[in-house]
Design a protein around this motif. Structure first.
Motif, short mmCIF file in Angstrom:
data_model
loop_
_atom_site.label_atom_id
_atom_site.label_comp_id
_atom_site.label_asym_id
_atom_site.label_seq_id
_atom_site.Cartn_x
_atom_site.Cartn_y
_atom_site.Cartn_z
N ASP A 1 0.89 5.79 2.97
CA ASP A 1 -0.38 5.58 2.27
C ASP A 1 -0.97 6.90 1.78
O ASP A 1 -1.59 6.95 0.70
CB ASP A 1 -1.36 4.88 3.20
N THR A 2 -0.80 7.97 2.56
CA THR A 2 -1.29 9.28 2.13
C THR A 2 -0.58 9.73 0.87
O THR A 2 -1.21 10.24 -0.08
CB THR A 2 -1.09 10.31 3.25
N HIS A 3 0.74 9.56 0.83
CA HIS A 3 1.49 9.93 -0.39
C HIS A 3 1.09 9.07 -1.57
O HIS A 3 0.95 9.59 -2.70
CB HIS A 3 2.99 9.79 -0.13
N ARG A 4 0.88 7.79 -1.34
CA ARG A 4 0.46 6.92 -2.45
C ARG A 4 -0.91 7.34 -2.96
O ARG A 4 -1.15 7.33 -4.19
CB ARG A 4 0.40 5.46 -1.97
N GLY A 5 -1.80 7.71 -2.04
CA GLY A 5 -3.11 8.16 -2.47
C GLY A 5 -3.08 9.43 -3.28
O GLY A 5 -3.95 9.67 -4.13
N ASN A 6 -2.07 10.27 -3.05
CA ASN A 6 -1.92 11.53 -3.80
C ASN A 6 -1.01 11.37 -5.02
O ASN A 6 -0.66 12.38 -5.66
CB ASN A 6 -1.34 12.61 -2.89
N ASP A 7 -0.60 10.13 -5.33
CA ASP A 7 0.33 9.86 -6.45
C ASP A 7 1.67 10.55 -6.28
O ASP A 7 2.35 10.87 -7.27
CB ASP A 7 -0.31 10.26 -7.79
N ASP A 8 2.09 10.78 -5.03
CA ASP A 8 3.43 11.32 -4.76
C ASP A 8 4.36 10.13 -4.56
O ASP A 8 4.67 9.72 -3.43
CB ASP A 8 3.41 12.21 -3.51
N GLN B 1 12.19 -3.23 -2.18
CA GLN B 1 11.85 -3.47 -3.59
C GLN B 1 10.66 -2.62 -4.03
O GLN B 1 10.64 -2.09 -5.15
CB GLN B 1 11.56 -4.95 -3.81
N ALA B 2 9.67 -2.49 -3.16
CA ALA B 2 8.52 -1.64 -3.49
C ALA B 2 8.94 -0.17 -3.61
O ALA B 2 8.48 0.55 -4.51
CB ALA B 2 7.44 -1.80 -2.43
N ALA B 3 9.85 0.28 -2.74
CA ALA B 3 10.33 1.66 -2.82
C ALA B 3 11.11 1.88 -4.10
O ALA B 3 10.98 2.94 -4.75
CB ALA B 3 11.19 1.96 -1.60
N ALA B 4 11.93 0.92 -4.49
CA ALA B 4 12.68 1.06 -5.75
C ALA B 4 11.74 1.16 -6.94
O ALA B 4 11.98 1.94 -7.88
CB ALA B 4 13.63 -0.13 -5.91
N ALA B 5 10.65 0.38 -6.94
CA ALA B 5 9.69 0.44 -8.04
C ALA B 5 9.01 1.80 -8.11
O ALA B 5 8.79 2.35 -9.21
CB ALA B 5 8.66 -0.67 -7.87
N LEU B 6 8.67 2.38 -6.96
CA LEU B 6 8.03 3.71 -6.96
C LEU B 6 8.99 4.78 -7.46
O LEU B 6 8.60 5.69 -8.21
CB LEU B 6 7.55 4.04 -5.55
N LEU B 7 10.26 4.71 -7.06
CA LEU B 7 11.23 5.69 -7.53
C LEU B 7 11.46 5.56 -9.03
O LEU B 7 11.62 6.57 -9.74
CB LEU B 7 12.55 5.51 -6.77
N ASP B 8 11.52 4.35 -9.52
CA ASP B 8 11.66 4.14 -10.96
C ASP B 8 10.46 4.69 -11.71
O ASP B 8 10.60 5.28 -12.80
CB ASP B 8 11.83 2.65 -11.23
N LYS B 9 9.27 4.53 -11.11
CA LYS B 9 8.06 5.06 -11.75
C LYS B 9 8.09 6.57 -11.85
O LYS B 9 7.53 7.16 -12.78
CB LYS B 9 6.84 4.60 -10.95
N ALA B 10 8.77 7.22 -10.89
CA ALA B 10 8.89 8.68 -10.91
C ALA B 10 10.14 9.15 -11.65
O ALA B 10 10.48 10.34 -11.59
CB ALA B 10 8.91 9.20 -9.48
N ASN B 11 10.86 8.23 -12.33
CA ASN B 11 12.05 8.55 -13.13
C ASN B 11 13.23 9.01 -12.29
O ASN B 11 14.07 9.78 -12.76
CB ASN B 11 11.72 9.62 -14.19
#
Length: 876
Positions: A683-690, A780-790
């Motif tokens: 959650d801390t990383h998500r809050g920092n857009d990491d 699936q949520a992790a894959a979406a975040l990685l795709d968002k970060a290219n």
């Protein structure tokens, strides 16, 4: 005088009474009757005529206008008729010369013992006539408002009980008022007339030689008529009934005529109310949970919640008052009945009621907003009263907890059995939490600490046996007490923890089981809000040092030699490889695939770990406790640092501190807290857009959950029911696939550490990630975040892993979504020359772990108490 049925026969020996019309007016209008001997007993005659008229007029199929008018006038002038009967009773009935005749429920009927023989004793048939008359009045006299005529009748009966046989009048009132149950407002109107009288205690006072539940006493009728209203869906009926009882208790206490012994007798006779509320607490809670409000606005909904709290305060105040004035003997008798096999729901309701009392009356130093503003002197007086009453309620709650433990010991020893068949267990520990709250007064904490120590002392074998999951909360409550500024409470907590450590070492052969519970407790205290944790931390460290010193004094002492007979035999140890059921039901089937080289795990490492544990010898009590405290204190300080250090506002410092805490938890085999802090790191990383760091943290959580499940099956056996994934899922997915995504997993959590962790479990954790569905969602949520970060290639690996879980489960819709995502990622990879198959985020943590000292396998006794054990309380 005549009636439609013939001449009136009155119970009097005076011939003048037969001229009913003249004598009636004379009795009502003339004061000569007070000074002369010419008195006429017209009460029974008037009652007969009135009753006969009502019966005849209501029995007619058709009425003339005159008859209809006559029927209406009977109700309109009921006040006159009732007053006339009452006046006649006062003038013609005898007056007892014995002192305190009003304190007796039965005034003597014979003429002996009276001042003058000119008075006429009341014939017993008069009471039956009176009952029939008043019953007919309530059924037939409808032209006027119901509450008006009910009030008139109630006043009449109250005043008649002064001259007539009180037992007979109370029976008449009981039978007549029972006909009003359909309309709660009428019942409450009638009862208020009795209990709001200056001498109300005389109507409800049961004599010591008579049964307090006899229908001859008004208290029995009073409670029986109000009980249905207390659980009514109508708020008006509930509040009216509760306020009626509350006002009676207030008048009783403030009446200088009532002695303490009489208050005790009346409170004892009111215990049926406690039984009723305890047995119907679930229903009462449901109807008072949320008051219906017309508006859907938040302000209106908040007002409805305030109504709910206010309504409960009134009734619970009465219950606490009854418990206090009824005495310890009545409380013990009540709990003995509640502790029987058929009354466990009632005992659970009583405990829930006590928990509600602690929460509702807890003292708040700052008044709530949007309340009525008071003057300074009024506010001070109200504040002092709230503080005193809160302390009073907390001490009553502590007394209730101790007595439940003493009188219902057989029921309370079923901690390790199913909660559905033992509903009294959970609310008991909620009550323990409430009475040792940080917001309680010092005196309350002393009483609460005594209840906590008695619970640990009497139920310790059951607390650490089988499926029991309350020991973590018990240790948390003891550590919370140890962090308070009250010296006596800290001393009691030190004594409790000392005894816990001694029993752990004696029964379990070591401190391994206590380690995870201590870690949960210390973290719970460190995360407390609303107080100075720097001082609390100092108190805890001093308290743990005191425990170590006390344990050194106990070296060589065998607790089994001084324990009560059978105490040690109550401990049920499941053994090294025992496992419990996670109660997981699979609504899908996973077919088992042939094993491959990926499924062949390092059995040599597993055997080495288990053999080292078997060969290890336990240290002394003080040595093992000291080693445990040294490691946990560092964890406690790390959590405190996260809460208090200003450097935590920088994300790099905060994430680094989180990782150290996570590593400490897993090294201490505290799985539940480890996953909890992994979620916080995510959650801390998500809050920092990491996004990449957040995604990799999710993958690590999924990998650890899968690895723990895999080794759990290896240690406990393929038929174990303690896992939350089916065994066949391991033949579809391999742990090496997680390692391809995060190679540093072997350094972050080596295999020996996982085996050491699993041997302490009876079931795997209850976090969603331990299930197949949770794995699909988090991957699936992790894959979406990685795709968002290219990071397309890295995202592709995670998406394909999620697809494997979905296909194995038979969820082809989720599998289709994962494969669709994979197809898009492959197209994106083919159209660009950039390759992002790895990320170096966890390489830093892996190097940090590699630089530390190698893992040492300490002696850890296997246990049936697993990672599902969680805190029963949230520190507030």
């Amino acid at each position: 005088g005549t009636s439609p049925k013939g001449p009136i026969k009155v119970a009097s020996s005076q011939p003048a009474a037969r001229t009913a019309a003249a004598n009636t007016l004379y009795t009502f209008l003339s004061n000569n009757a007070l000074f002369t001997e010419q008195r006429f007993a017209v009460a029974q005659g008037i009652a007969e005529v009135w009753h006969a008229d009502i019966v005849d007029l209501t029995g007619m199929s058709t009425r003339t206008p005159e008859q209809t008018n006559q029927f209406g006038r009977l109700g309109e002038y009921s006040w006159f008729l009732l007053d006339l009967i009452l006046r006649s009773l006062y003038l013609s009935s005898p007056i007892a010369t014995t002192p305190n005749v009003l304190n007796s429920p039965r005034s003597p009927a014979p003429a002996s013992g009276f001042t003058n023989s000119k008075y006429t004793a009341i014939d017993p048939s008069f009471y039956l006539l009176l009952e029939n008359l008043l019953t007919a009045v309530f059924k037939k006299e409808v032209p006027i408002s119901g509450t008006v005529i009910v009030g008139r009748v109630a006043v009449f009966l109250r005043q008649a009980s002064v001259r007539c046989d009180r037992g007979a009048i109370m029976q008449v009132a009981s039978r007549v008022f029972r006909g009003l149950k359909a309309v709660p407002a009428n019942v409450q109107c009638a009862l208020r007339v009795f209990v709001e009288h200056e001498n109300a205690y005389l109507f409800v006072m049961p004599p010591e030689e008579h049964c307090p539940t006899s229908s001859a006493y008004f208290m029995h009728t009073f409670l029986e008529l109000l009980k249905p209203s207390l659980t009514s869906k109508s708020r008006e009926a509930r509040v009216g009934a509760a306020v009626t009882i509350y006002n009676f208790c207030v008048r009783l206490v403030n009446n200088s005529k009532v002695t303490g012994n009489e208050v005790t007798r009346i409170a004892t006779s009111m215990y049926p109310l406690v039984v009723f509320i305890a047995q119907n607490w679930k229903e009462y809670s449901a109807v008072t949970a949320d008051q219906p409000v017309e508006s859907k606005s938040p302000a209106a909904q908040n007002q409805g919640a305030k109504f709910s709290v206010t309504d409960r305060r009134v009734l619970i105040s009465v219950i606490v008052w009854i418990m206090f004035h009824g005495g310890i003997g009545c409380l013990r008798g009540f709990l003995q009945v509640m502790g029987e096999e058929d009354n466990r729901e009632g005992l659970a309701g009583f405990l829930h009621m006590m928990v509600e009392a602690q929460n509702i009356f807890r003292y708040k130093s700052t008044p709530p907003k949007n309340e009525v503003k008071l003057m300074d002197d009024q506010l001070k007086e109200t504040d002092e009263w709230d503080s005193r009453f809160a302390t009073f309620v907390h001490i009553i709650g502590s007394l209730a907890a101790v007595e439940v433990l003493g009188q219902c010991m057989y029921s309370m020893r079923r901690i390790d059995q199913r909660a559905s068949s033992n509903p009294q267990i959970f609310p008991y520990f909620l009550l323990l939490e409430a009475i040792v709250s940080v917001n309680n007064a010092s005196v309350s904490l002393l009483a609460g600490s005594a209840a906590l120590h008695m619970t640990s002392h009497n139920l310790f074998p059951e607390l650490i046996s089988g499926r029991a999951s309350y020991m973590s909360g018990m240790i948390l409550l003891a550590l919370r007490l140890m962090s308070f500024a009250t010296q006596n409470a800290r001393s009691a907590a030190i004594k409790t923890v000392t005894e816990m450590a001694t029993l752990y070492h004696t029964m379990c052969g070591g401190m391994s089981r206590m380690r995870s519970n201590m870690a949960n407790g210390l973290v719970g205290v460190a995360e407390s809000k609303g107080r100075d944790m720097s001082r609390a931390g100092t108190f805890i460290l001093e308290g743990l040092q005191s425990v170590s010193l006390e344990l050194k004094k106990l070296e060589g002492t065998k607790y089994a030699d001084v324990a009560p007979e059978g105490f040690m035999d109550r401990f049920n140890d499941g053994g090294a490889t025992a496992s419990s059921s996670s109660n997981t039901q699979y609504n899908y089937h996973v077919p088992s695939l042939p094993s491959s080289d990926d499924w062949v795990r390092n059995k040599q490492v597993a055997d080495t770990v288990l053999q080292q544990q078997l060969r290890a010898t336990a240290g002394t009590l003080s040595e093992e406790f000291g080693q445990m405290v040294d490691s946990l204190v560092q964890l406690f300080k790390s959590v405190l640092r996260v809460q208090q250090d200003d450097a935590m506002k920088f994300k790099e410092s905060k994430c680094s501190a989180y990782h150290q805490i996570i590593a400490s938890f897993f090294n201490q085999c505290v799985v539940t807290q480890g996953f909890k802090w992994l979620q916080r790191l995510h959650d801390t990383h998500r809050g920092n857009d990491d996004h990449v760091e957040a995604a990799l943290t999710s993958v690590v959580s999924a990998a650890l959950a899968f690895r723990i499940t895999e080794i759990f099956y290896d240690v406990k056996g393929r038929d174990t029911k303690g896992a939350r994934m089916p065994y066949a899922i391991i033949t579809h997915v391999s742990y090496s696939e997680y390692l391809h995504i995060v190679p540093e997993l072997l350094q972050i959590l080596p295999t020996p550490a996982v085996y050491a962790m699993v041997t302490e479990m009876s079931v795997v954790g209850n976090e969603p990630v331990f299930t197949v569905e949770g794995q699909i969602v988090i991957l699936q949520a992790a894959a979406a975040l990685l795709d968002k970060a290219n990071y397309a290639e890295l995202s592709l690996s995670v998406a394909l892993l999620a697809a494997k879980f979905a296909i194995a489960k038979g969820d082809y819709a989720a599998g289709s979504a994962s494969y669709t995502t994979s197809s898009k990622l492959c197209s994106a990879i083919a159209s660009t020359n950039v390759r992002r198959a790895q990320h170096r985020y966890y390489m830093v943590w892996a190097r940090m772990e590699m630089e530390q000292a190698p893992l040492k396998i300490k002696k850890k006794r296997s246990t049936a108490l697993g990672a599902t054990e969680s805190m029963i309380v949230d520190d507030r």
